[in-house]
Design an enzyme around this catalytic site. Structure first.
Site, PDB file in Angstrom:
ATOM      1  N   LYS A   1    -140.875 -11.020 -31.198  1.00  0.00           N
ATOM      2  CA  LYS A   1    -140.992 -12.303 -30.524  1.00  0.00           C
ATOM      3  C   LYS A   1    -141.630 -13.334 -31.452  1.00  0.00           C
ATOM      4  O   LYS A   1    -142.342 -12.995 -32.399  1.00  0.00           O
ATOM      5  CB  LYS A   1    -141.876 -12.164 -29.276  1.00  0.00           C
ATOM      6  CG  LYS A   1    -141.299 -11.337 -28.152  1.00  0.00           C
ATOM      7  CD  LYS A   1    -142.289 -11.267 -26.997  1.00  0.00           C
ATOM      8  CE  LYS A   1    -141.773 -10.421 -25.845  1.00  0.00           C
ATOM      9  NZ  LYS A   1    -140.680 -11.064 -25.112  1.00  0.00           N
TER      10      LYS A   1
ATOM     11  N   ARG B   1    -136.886  -2.074 -19.314  1.00  0.00           N
ATOM     12  CA  ARG B   1    -135.896  -1.242 -18.607  1.00  0.00           C
ATOM     13  C   ARG B   1    -135.895   0.185 -19.144  1.00  0.00           C
ATOM     14  O   ARG B   1    -135.540   1.116 -18.421  1.00  0.00           O
ATOM     15  CB  ARG B   1    -134.520  -1.887 -18.713  1.00  0.00           C
ATOM     16  CG  ARG B   1    -133.962  -1.987 -20.110  1.00  0.00           C
ATOM     17  CD  ARG B   1    -132.878  -3.037 -20.250  1.00  0.00           C
ATOM     18  NE  ARG B   1    -133.426  -4.383 -20.200  1.00  0.00           N
ATOM     19  CZ  ARG B   1    -132.691  -5.487 -20.331  1.00  0.00           C
ATOM     20  NH1 ARG B   1    -131.384  -5.396 -20.497  1.00  0.00           N
ATOM     21  NH2 ARG B   1    -133.253  -6.691 -20.282  1.00  0.00           N
TER      22      ARG B   1
END
Length: 425
Positions: free
Chosen positions: A204, A278
């Protein structure tokens, strides 16, 4: 304490006809008439808090349960504690307000904590301590730490967390008010507990990483929801599963192109290490499905795509059971925690293809490409035994504010706690 009263009348002209607040010698008056009165009350409370008011007493007529809770949401602060005296109402509603505040304050405490202070083992320990204080000996728990996860087949949580010096953890907590070890589990709660998310090798930016202490908001929300349901008299057996890890960069980090083989046999190619939530939730959903519980609820700060779709005032809902989705949305309105269903069908499972595995964990496009929130939910649906369980997924777009706004202090909001508790009840 500053005395706060309500008025359905506009303020005097000297304050401005549309003023939220006016002041008298003995306190402040909130003028809530107009559209969305609960939002106006929350905005007024936020304005008072931002002006330095930290002690308030709600007095006079008109303070329903919903209005008092709206005031509290705006009055709660990021860092400093506030003192609030509720107005005189029904004793049962007063107990409900105190319980809801207790659980929401806990969410704020753990989500707003620094990532140095809130790491996987600490999050799991705090969850156990919080629920033990509410339920006592009606709970039991098990912790799997570090390489113990591999012994039980929890490849997703281990892979995401193995690069950190602080090991990944799976917490399984059992609330069983019956005392009968053979009574079936009525519901399972699964929470994403990424205590810090660097993005891994799909790194990020600094701007995207600075608030990533909030990436355990799902774990905090389902824990607090269980606590709130217990305080309201939950009598069914519920299992809580928190999948906790730090997603870091190191020589032993999981990499783009890796293929993970899950306990249910499904293989997953990693095409984005920043789609890690996930991967850990998949473990929790497999574990939840093993209980054959008729209801499985998971919650996660899973996708930016959900925030793009519904903004930060709503949580996004996903599920293959349309009746359950509708019920969850109705409950969200009842508890004033807005939520909105987004598309999910079985065919969404084909939207993240892989040449090397049964599926990929995303698509190699910015933000996972079009329909990213639906595709992420579809990925999760692969790990749920929908023949045995009804399942709903909360993508918590509204559970955290990067900065303060007109209604909320910066940080955790607690939105989602009462909605999930209502589903349990």
């Amino acid at each position: 304490m500053l005395r706060i009263s309500l008025s359905a009348e506009p303020s005097a002209g000297s304050w401005g006809e549309k003023a939220l607040l006016s002041y008298q010698e003995d306190g402040a008056v909130i003028h809530y008439s107009g559209d969305y009165p609960l939002r106006r009350i929350q905005q007024a409370a936020r304005r008072l808090q931002s002006q330095g008011v930290t002690q308030a007493s709600l007095e006079g007529d008109g303070w329903s349960y919903e209005r008092q809770w709206a005031f509290y949401c705006g009055f709660a602060a990021t860092m400093k504690p506030v003192e609030l005296k509720w107005a005189s109402i029904d004793e049962d509603e007063l107990e409900l307000l105190n319980a809801r505040r207790h659980c929401s304050d806990w969410v704020r405490q753990v989500v707003n904590a620094t990532p140095e202070d809130m790491y996987p083992e600490k999050l799991a320990a705090d969850a156990v301590e919080f629920l033990a204080a509410i339920a006592g000996d009606k709970i039991s728990h098990e912790l799997l730490i570090g390489d113990q996860l591999l012994e039980y087949g929890w490849i997703g949580t281990h892979s995401v967390g193995r690069a950190s010096s602080r090991p990944p953890v799976m917490l399984t907590l059992d609330f069983n008010p019956t005392g009968d070890p053979d009574v079936p589990v009525a519901a399972c709660l699964v929470g994403k507990g990424i205590t810090f998310d660097s993005g891994g090798y799909s790194l990020k930016s600094s701007a995207g990483m600075v608030t990533m202490k909030c990436d355990m908001g799902g774990a905090a929300t389902v824990t607090a929801a269980l606590g709130y349901a217990i305080e309201q008299g939950l009598r069914q057996r519920v299992r809580l599963i928190l999948c906790c890890a730090e997603n870091m960069v190191a020589g032993n980090a999981y990499k783009l192109g890796d293929v993970l083989t899950y306990k249910n046999g499904l293989t997953v190619e990693v095409v984005n290490t920043d789609a890690e939530g996930r991967l850990v939730l998949a473990d929790g959903l497999i574990a939840a499905s093993e209980t054959k519980a008729p209801l499985i609820i998971d919650a996660a700060t899973l996708t930016g795509a959900a925030m793009m779709a519904v903004g930060t005032d709503y949580n996004a809902l996903f599920g293959l059971d349309k009746e359950l989705l509708q019920h969850a949305q109705q409950l969200s309105e009842l508890v004033s925690e807005p939520a909105w269903p987004l598309p999910l069908e079985k065919w969404h499972q084909a939207n993240c293809p892989s040449y090397y595995a049964d599926t990929a964990n995303s698509r190699a496009q910015k933000g996972g490409g079009m329909g990213g929130a639906s595709n992420a939910a579809a990925f999760l649906s692969r790990f749920v035994d929908t023949d045995s369980s009804r399942w709903i997924h909360f993508d918590l777009a509204a559970c955290f504010r990067d900065s303060a706004d007109s209604r909320w202090a910066a940080g955790a909001t607690g939105l989602g706690v009462a909605n999930i508790a209502a589903l349990l009840l």
